[in-house]
Design a protein around this motif. Sequence first.
Motif, PDB file in Angstrom:
ATOM      1  N   ARG A   1       0.990  -1.196   0.263  1.00 59.33           N
ATOM      2  CA  ARG A   1      -0.052   0.076  -0.031  1.00 59.33           C
ATOM      3  C   ARG A   1       0.932   1.196   0.148  1.00 59.33           C
ATOM      4  O   ARG A   1       1.431   1.481   1.044  1.00 59.33           O
ATOM      5  CB  ARG A   1      -0.902   0.014   1.397  1.00 59.33           C
ATOM      6  CG  ARG A   1      -1.961  -1.161   1.249  1.00 59.33           C
ATOM      7  CD  ARG A   1      -2.900  -1.250   0.193  1.00 59.33           C
ATOM      8  NE  ARG A   1      -3.887  -1.963   0.374  1.00 59.33           N
ATOM      9  CZ  ARG A   1      -4.107  -3.361  -0.073  1.00 59.33           C
ATOM     10  NH1 ARG A   1      -3.047  -3.559  -0.780  1.00 59.33           N
ATOM     11  NH2 ARG A   1      -4.941  -4.131   0.249  1.00 59.33           N
ATOM     12  N   THR A   2       0.966   2.050  -1.085  1.00 57.98           N
ATOM     13  CA  THR A   2       1.711   3.193  -1.311  1.00 57.98           C
ATOM     14  C   THR A   2       0.829   4.238  -1.770  1.00 57.98           C
ATOM     15  O   THR A   2      -0.098   3.939  -2.621  1.00 57.98           O
ATOM     16  CB  THR A   2       2.992   2.890  -1.936  1.00 57.98           C
ATOM     17  OG1 THR A   2       2.802   2.916  -3.477  1.00 57.98           O
ATOM     18  CG2 THR A   2       3.726   1.873  -1.406  1.00 57.98           C
ATOM     19  N   ARG A   3       1.522   5.299  -1.771  1.00 60.85           N
ATOM     20  CA  ARG A   3       0.825   6.612  -2.524  1.00 60.85           C
ATOM     21  C   ARG A   3       0.705   6.266  -4.031  1.00 60.85           C
ATOM     22  O   ARG A   3      -0.122   7.143  -4.703  1.00 60.85           O
ATOM     23  CB  ARG A   3       1.645   7.794  -2.044  1.00 60.85           C
ATOM     24  CG  ARG A   3       2.813   7.993  -2.513  1.00 60.85           C
ATOM     25  CD  ARG A   3       3.445   9.332  -2.090  1.00 60.85           C
ATOM     26  NE  ARG A   3       3.013  10.315  -2.795  1.00 60.85           N
ATOM     27  CZ  ARG A   3       3.561  11.593  -2.833  1.00 60.85           C
ATOM     28  NH1 ARG A   3       4.482  11.880  -1.955  1.00 60.85           N
ATOM     29  NH2 ARG A   3       2.842  12.669  -3.573  1.00 60.85           N
ATOM     30  N   TRP A   4       1.668   5.426  -4.451  1.00 54.78           N
ATOM     31  CA  TRP A   4       1.872   5.142  -5.930  1.00 54.78           C
ATOM     32  C   TRP A   4       0.908   4.075  -6.290  1.00 54.78           C
ATOM     33  O   TRP A   4       1.115   3.528  -7.527  1.00 54.78           O
ATOM     34  CB  TRP A   4       3.309   5.267  -6.450  1.00 54.78           C
ATOM     35  CG  TRP A   4       3.962   6.342  -6.197  1.00 54.78           C
ATOM     36  CD1 TRP A   4       4.035   7.537  -6.810  1.00 54.78           C
ATOM     37  CD2 TRP A   4       4.869   6.702  -5.081  1.00 54.78           C
ATOM     38  NE1 TRP A   4       4.715   8.500  -6.023  1.00 54.78           N
ATOM     39  CE2 TRP A   4       5.296   7.839  -4.986  1.00 54.78           C
ATOM     40  CE3 TRP A   4       5.206   5.737  -3.834  1.00 54.78           C
ATOM     41  CZ2 TRP A   4       6.288   8.524  -3.976  1.00 54.78           C
ATOM     42  CZ3 TRP A   4       6.092   6.292  -2.807  1.00 54.78           C
ATOM     43  CH2 TRP A   4       6.604   7.705  -3.145  1.00 54.78           C
TER      44      TRP A   4
ATOM     45  N   CYS B   1     -10.393   4.524 -11.307  1.00 59.00           N
ATOM     46  CA  CYS B   1     -10.874   5.114 -10.031  1.00 59.00           C
ATOM     47  C   CYS B   1     -12.168   4.361  -9.577  1.00 59.00           C
ATOM     48  O   CYS B   1     -13.016   4.810 -10.306  1.00 59.00           O
ATOM     49  CB  CYS B   1     -10.925   6.337  -9.901  1.00 59.00           C
ATOM     50  SG  CYS B   1      -9.327   7.434 -10.262  1.00 59.00           S
TER      51      CYS B   1
END
Length: 254
Positions: free
Chosen positions: A81-84, A217
Amino acid sequence: MSAQEKTAGGLSRRNLWAYPVGTVGRDMAGCMFTNYLLTYVLFTKTLTSVQFACISVIMVAARVFDAFNDPIMGNVVEATRTRWGKFKPWIAIGGVLSVIVFITSFSTTLQGWVYVAAFGLLYFAYSVVFTMNDIAYWGMVPALARRADDRNRLTSRTVLFAGVGQFLGGIVVPTFTAGSLVIGGNAVTAYRAVVLIVCAAFTATQLITLLVVRECCFSKRMRKFFRKNEKSMLQFCNKNSKRKGRLQWVKKPL
């Protein structure tokens, strides 16, 4: 029309082209390593029959290792889980480390048993780092298209571009490492030059994946549904990599 305009089902034209292009250089590099590394050893190294036998054992052992390495790496990617996102960090890390392994493998001046040991280290390193990139790259497919038919379209086009990369690797490597067009007049210099060219293509096309491709999204309702059913929602994603030659299970991303 905008490059980001959606096609039916939510697959953007941007992703429909940028994602497949990202695998061309990747498959060129994979083709060079898997198909021509042994040729490189034969033409540039002075080894005994026992040492060649050890190299063969190492290659077989690495294939067996892959059977355990792939699902482990798949779980690591799924837990990321990362911002990217969960895929791009591993695509980047695996890509950079793979380039280092490729260049080192085709540039070392070691001979004899020292080279055999180095070969073993590099070959197993390749199995680990290229799998990082490979699992994350193919695992991204469900995150780029929501509908099954769009995922099939995207996968089919990506397989086509992967074939282009394999084809280019099969043309470039033998053309410029042997015969009248050999670079530098000898195999040692030629392989060093060609691996740099191939790794440059690898880096350039993977940057397209990292910088241009955008994941879907999902709505809050869809996210809630996926979280509730995450364990049971496994996608049978076709990796279609000649190096692997098998299918890979990956979870449907949020």
